[in-house]
Write a protein that holds these residues in place. Structure first.
Motif, PDB file in Angstrom:
ATOM      1  N   ALA A 146       0.856  -1.184   0.000  1.00 46.91           N
ATOM      2  CA  ALA A 146       0.000   0.000   0.000  1.00 46.91           C
ATOM      3  C   ALA A 146       0.890   1.230   0.000  1.00 46.91           C
ATOM      4  O   ALA A 146       2.116   1.139   0.136  1.00 46.91           O
ATOM      5  CB  ALA A 146      -0.927  -0.003   1.216  1.00 46.91           C
ATOM      6  N   SER A 147       0.267   2.403  -0.123  1.00 49.20           N
ATOM      7  CA  SER A 147       1.020   3.654  -0.096  1.00 49.20           C
ATOM      8  C   SER A 147       0.310   4.663   0.791  1.00 49.20           C
ATOM      9  O   SER A 147      -0.915   4.797   0.745  1.00 49.20           O
ATOM     10  CB  SER A 147       1.163   4.226  -1.509  1.00 49.20           C
ATOM     11  OG  SER A 147       1.745   5.514  -1.470  1.00 49.20           O
ATOM     12  N   LEU A 148       1.104   5.389   1.584  1.00 51.17           N
ATOM     13  CA  LEU A 148       0.561   6.494   2.361  1.00 51.17           C
ATOM     14  C   LEU A 148       0.439   7.748   1.510  1.00 51.17           C
ATOM     15  O   LEU A 148      -0.296   8.675   1.859  1.00 51.17           O
ATOM     16  CB  LEU A 148       1.464   6.798   3.563  1.00 51.17           C
ATOM     17  CG  LEU A 148       1.762   5.672   4.545  1.00 51.17           C
ATOM     18  CD1 LEU A 148       2.485   6.214   5.759  1.00 51.17           C
ATOM     19  CD2 LEU A 148       0.504   4.929   4.948  1.00 51.17           C
ATOM     20  N   GLY A 149       1.142   7.794   0.400  1.00 55.68           N
ATOM     21  CA  GLY A 149       1.138   8.942  -0.499  1.00 55.68           C
ATOM     22  C   GLY A 149       2.417   8.966  -1.307  1.00 55.68           C
ATOM     23  O   GLY A 149       3.448   8.434  -0.871  1.00 55.68           O
ATOM     24  N   SER A 150       2.354   9.589  -2.484  1.00 57.66           N
ATOM     25  CA  SER A 150       3.534   9.620  -3.345  1.00 57.66           C
ATOM     26  C   SER A 150       3.571  10.929  -4.113  1.00 57.66           C
ATOM     27  O   SER A 150       2.598  11.299  -4.784  1.00 57.66           O
ATOM     28  CB  SER A 150       3.513   8.435  -4.320  1.00 57.66           C
ATOM     29  OG  SER A 150       4.643   8.456  -5.162  1.00 57.66           O
ATOM     30  N   GLY A 151       4.694  11.637  -4.007  1.00 57.57           N
ATOM     31  CA  GLY A 151       4.856  12.900  -4.704  1.00 57.57           C
ATOM     32  C   GLY A 151       5.839  13.799  -3.982  1.00 57.57           C
ATOM     33  O   GLY A 151       6.440  13.411  -2.979  1.00 57.57           O
ATOM     34  N   SER A 152       5.973  15.001  -4.456  1.00 52.73           N
ATOM     35  CA  SER A 152       6.985  15.908  -3.919  1.00 52.73           C
ATOM     36  C   SER A 152       6.669  16.379  -2.504  1.00 52.73           C
ATOM     37  O   SER A 152       7.541  16.907  -1.817  1.00 52.73           O
ATOM     38  CB  SER A 152       7.141  17.122  -4.836  1.00 52.73           C
ATOM     39  OG  SER A 152       5.913  17.828  -4.940  1.00 52.73           O
ATOM     40  N   ARG A 153       5.428  16.154  -2.022  1.00 49.53           N
ATOM     41  CA  ARG A 153       5.063  16.575  -0.668  1.00 49.53           C
ATOM     42  C   ARG A 153       5.096  15.429   0.340  1.00 49.53           C
ATOM     43  O   ARG A 153       4.650  15.592   1.472  1.00 49.53           O
ATOM     44  CB  ARG A 153       3.671  17.225  -0.688  1.00 49.53           C
ATOM     45  CG  ARG A 153       3.665  18.551  -1.415  1.00 49.53           C
ATOM     46  CD  ARG A 153       2.341  19.278  -1.316  1.00 49.53           C
ATOM     47  NE  ARG A 153       1.314  18.672  -2.135  1.00 49.53           N
ATOM     48  CZ  ARG A 153       0.195  18.128  -1.666  1.00 49.53           C
ATOM     49  NH1 ARG A 153      -0.040  18.088  -0.364  1.00 49.53           N
ATOM     50  NH2 ARG A 153      -0.694  17.609  -2.485  1.00 49.53           N
ATOM     51  N   GLY A 154       5.652  14.296  -0.062  1.00 49.20           N
ATOM     52  CA  GLY A 154       5.808  13.189   0.877  1.00 49.20           C
ATOM     53  C   GLY A 154       5.587  11.842   0.234  1.00 49.20           C
ATOM     54  O   GLY A 154       4.691  11.686  -0.604  1.00 49.20           O
ATOM     55  N   ASN A 155       6.411  10.878   0.634  1.00 51.71           N
ATOM     56  CA  ASN A 155       6.345   9.524   0.088  1.00 51.71           C
ATOM     57  C   ASN A 155       6.468   8.497   1.199  1.00 51.71           C
ATOM     58  O   ASN A 155       7.274   8.667   2.126  1.00 51.71           O
ATOM     59  CB  ASN A 155       7.485   9.285  -0.912  1.00 51.71           C
ATOM     60  CG  ASN A 155       7.397  10.190  -2.115  1.00 51.71           C
ATOM     61  OD1 ASN A 155       6.771   9.867  -3.098  1.00 51.71           O
ATOM     62  ND2 ASN A 155       8.029  11.365  -2.029  1.00 51.71           N
ATOM     63  N   SER A 156       5.688   7.436   1.097  1.00 49.53           N
ATOM     64  CA  SER A 156       5.859   6.296   1.994  1.00 49.53           C
ATOM     65  C   SER A 156       5.085   5.111   1.438  1.00 49.53           C
ATOM     66  O   SER A 156       3.926   5.246   1.029  1.00 49.53           O
ATOM     67  CB  SER A 156       5.373   6.613   3.412  1.00 49.53           C
ATOM     68  OG  SER A 156       5.705   5.559   4.297  1.00 49.53           O
ATOM     69  N   THR A 157       5.729   3.948   1.421  1.00 50.90           N
ATOM     70  CA  THR A 157       5.144   2.708   0.918  1.00 50.90           C
ATOM     71  C   THR A 157       5.198   1.663   2.013  1.00 50.90           C
ATOM     72  O   THR A 157       6.160   1.614   2.786  1.00 50.90           O
ATOM     73  CB  THR A 157       5.924   2.203  -0.313  1.00 50.90           C
ATOM     74  OG1 THR A 157       5.928   3.225  -1.320  1.00 50.90           O
ATOM     75  CG2 THR A 157       5.313   0.939  -0.887  1.00 50.90           C
ATOM     76  N   LEU A 158       4.187   0.815   2.080  1.00 49.14           N
ATOM     77  CA  LEU A 158       4.155  -0.297   3.017  1.00 49.14           C
ATOM     78  C   LEU A 158       4.158  -1.617   2.266  1.00 49.14           C
ATOM     79  O   LEU A 158       3.474  -1.761   1.245  1.00 49.14           O
ATOM     80  CB  LEU A 158       2.899  -0.231   3.897  1.00 49.14           C
ATOM     81  CG  LEU A 158       2.689   1.026   4.746  1.00 49.14           C
ATOM     82  CD1 LEU A 158       1.384   0.913   5.519  1.00 49.14           C
ATOM     83  CD2 LEU A 158       3.854   1.246   5.697  1.00 49.14           C
ATOM     84  N   VAL A 159       4.926  -2.571   2.781  1.00 48.24           N
ATOM     85  CA  VAL A 159       4.965  -3.934   2.241  1.00 48.24           C
ATOM     86  C   VAL A 159       4.825  -4.886   3.414  1.00 48.24           C
ATOM     87  O   VAL A 159       5.542  -4.750   4.417  1.00 48.24           O
ATOM     88  CB  VAL A 159       6.282  -4.209   1.485  1.00 48.24           C
ATOM     89  CG1 VAL A 159       6.303  -5.647   0.966  1.00 48.24           C
ATOM     90  CG2 VAL A 159       6.471  -3.224   0.338  1.00 48.24           C
ATOM     91  N   ILE A 207      -0.831   6.394  -7.749  1.00 48.06           N
ATOM     92  CA  ILE A 207      -0.871   6.717  -6.320  1.00 48.06           C
ATOM     93  C   ILE A 207      -1.155   8.200  -6.156  1.00 48.06           C
ATOM     94  O   ILE A 207      -0.500   9.049  -6.765  1.00 48.06           O
ATOM     95  CB  ILE A 207       0.449   6.360  -5.629  1.00 48.06           C
ATOM     96  CG1 ILE A 207       0.749   4.863  -5.762  1.00 48.06           C
ATOM     97  CG2 ILE A 207       0.392   6.746  -4.146  1.00 48.06           C
ATOM     98  CD1 ILE A 207       2.074   4.450  -5.162  1.00 48.06           C
ATOM     99  N   ASP A 208      -2.138   8.508  -5.319  1.00 47.15           N
ATOM    100  CA  ASP A 208      -2.522   9.881  -5.059  1.00 47.15           C
ATOM    101  C   ASP A 208      -1.671  10.470  -3.931  1.00 47.15           C
ATOM    102  O   ASP A 208      -1.371   9.798  -2.950  1.00 47.15           O
ATOM    103  CB  ASP A 208      -4.007   9.923  -4.672  1.00 47.15           C
ATOM    104  CG  ASP A 208      -4.531  11.338  -4.563  1.00 47.15           C
ATOM    105  OD1 ASP A 208      -4.735  11.968  -5.609  1.00 47.15           O
ATOM    106  OD2 ASP A 208      -4.706  11.816  -3.421  1.00 47.15           O
TER     107      ASP A 208
END
Length: 262
Positions: A4-17, A239-240
């Motif tokens: 999953a993703s918490l968010g992706s872009g220039s204002r913050g990124n984080s992915t979960l596996v 991803i938003d």
């Protein structure tokens, strides 16, 4: 395995596996409060995280790592070069960027990428005979990237910018050159070129990430990628930045996505 993703872009990124009890967080560019809110949306908590893996030292990827790791006593892993740039973290466990390693039930294979950071990496995750590739923040395509990412069951891939939008946009010339350079980011056509070197028939999920809010659009990314690899536009996902992406499951019962994007 799921991701999953918490968010992706220039204002913050984080992915979960996640696989079984092992939950890995890849990067964290959000505040503790924002991270907890986004984690809660996915039905997990900071106390569930087994480790945080850091791809590189840029703020949109590492800005929230130190505080979150301290809050929940989470070990942080990074390459030796990235660790040397992370001054606000008490202890970082370093991995060899050329060798896979194990974290709980997940095998982690680092991928060295050309990006304007010190020893930046992306990753391939393997568990239960499944393979997830994560490839963002790279300015150009290497044969090593192609070799490692081939035959993935799922892939998160950067489509950062549309070249014409960037060239005609508001960024200063120096920033445009940085983004477009070999050590910058992948544009839509470069992402397509990488996909055309891969066996996409094995993919259960193809997720497009790190899409610029000023120099790209979700519709443009979906249209260009779906046409290029001849898949159903609805099968792809972007991803938003605000909403991230809900859990996506990988299963060994699906061997090909041919019916998904026919």
């Amino acid at each position: 395995m799921r991701f999953a993703s918490l968010g992706s872009g220039s204002r913050g990124n984080s992915t979960l596996v996640q696989f079984d009890e092992t939950l890995l967080m890849i990067d964290n560019g959000f505040s503790i409060k924002e991270t907890d809110k986004r984690m809660q949306r996915l039905g997990v908590a900071g106390s569930d995280v087994s480790a945080i893996l850091v791809t590189h030292e840029h703020g949109d990827h590492v800005g929230g790592v130190a505080r979150y790791a301290r809050r929940y006593n989470i070990p942080v892993w990074a390459s030796y070069g990235t660790a040397a740039m992370m001054k606000n973290i008490d202890s970082v466990q370093c991995f060899n960027s050329h060798k896979p390693f194990e974290l709980g039930g997940i095998s982690v294979e680092p991928i060295l990428v050309p990006h304007d950071a010190r020893e930046p990496t992306q990753f391939v995750f393997k568990s239960n005979h499944l393979k997830l590739g994560v490839m963002t923040d790279t300015g150009s395509i290497t044969q090593h990237m192609v070799d490692v990412l081939n035959d993935c069951d799922a892939l998160i891939l950067e489509c950062n910018y549309d070249r014409e939008m960037l060239l005609n946009g508001v960024y200063p010339e120096s920033l445009k050159q940085r983004v477009m350079g070999d050590w910058g980011h992948l544009d839509n056509q470069q992402a397509i070129e990488l996909l055309q070197h891969l066996n996409t028939a094995t993919l259960q999920h193809l997720v497009l990430a790190h899409v610029s809010e000023k120099n790209n659009s979700h519709d443009l990314v979906l249209d260009s990628v779906s046409k290029a690899i001849q898949c159903d536009r609805a099968w792809l996902e972007v991803i938003d930045q605000e909403m991230g992406m809900a859990w996506r499951n990988l299963t060994t019962n699906i061997k090909s996505n041919e019916t998904l994007h026919a």
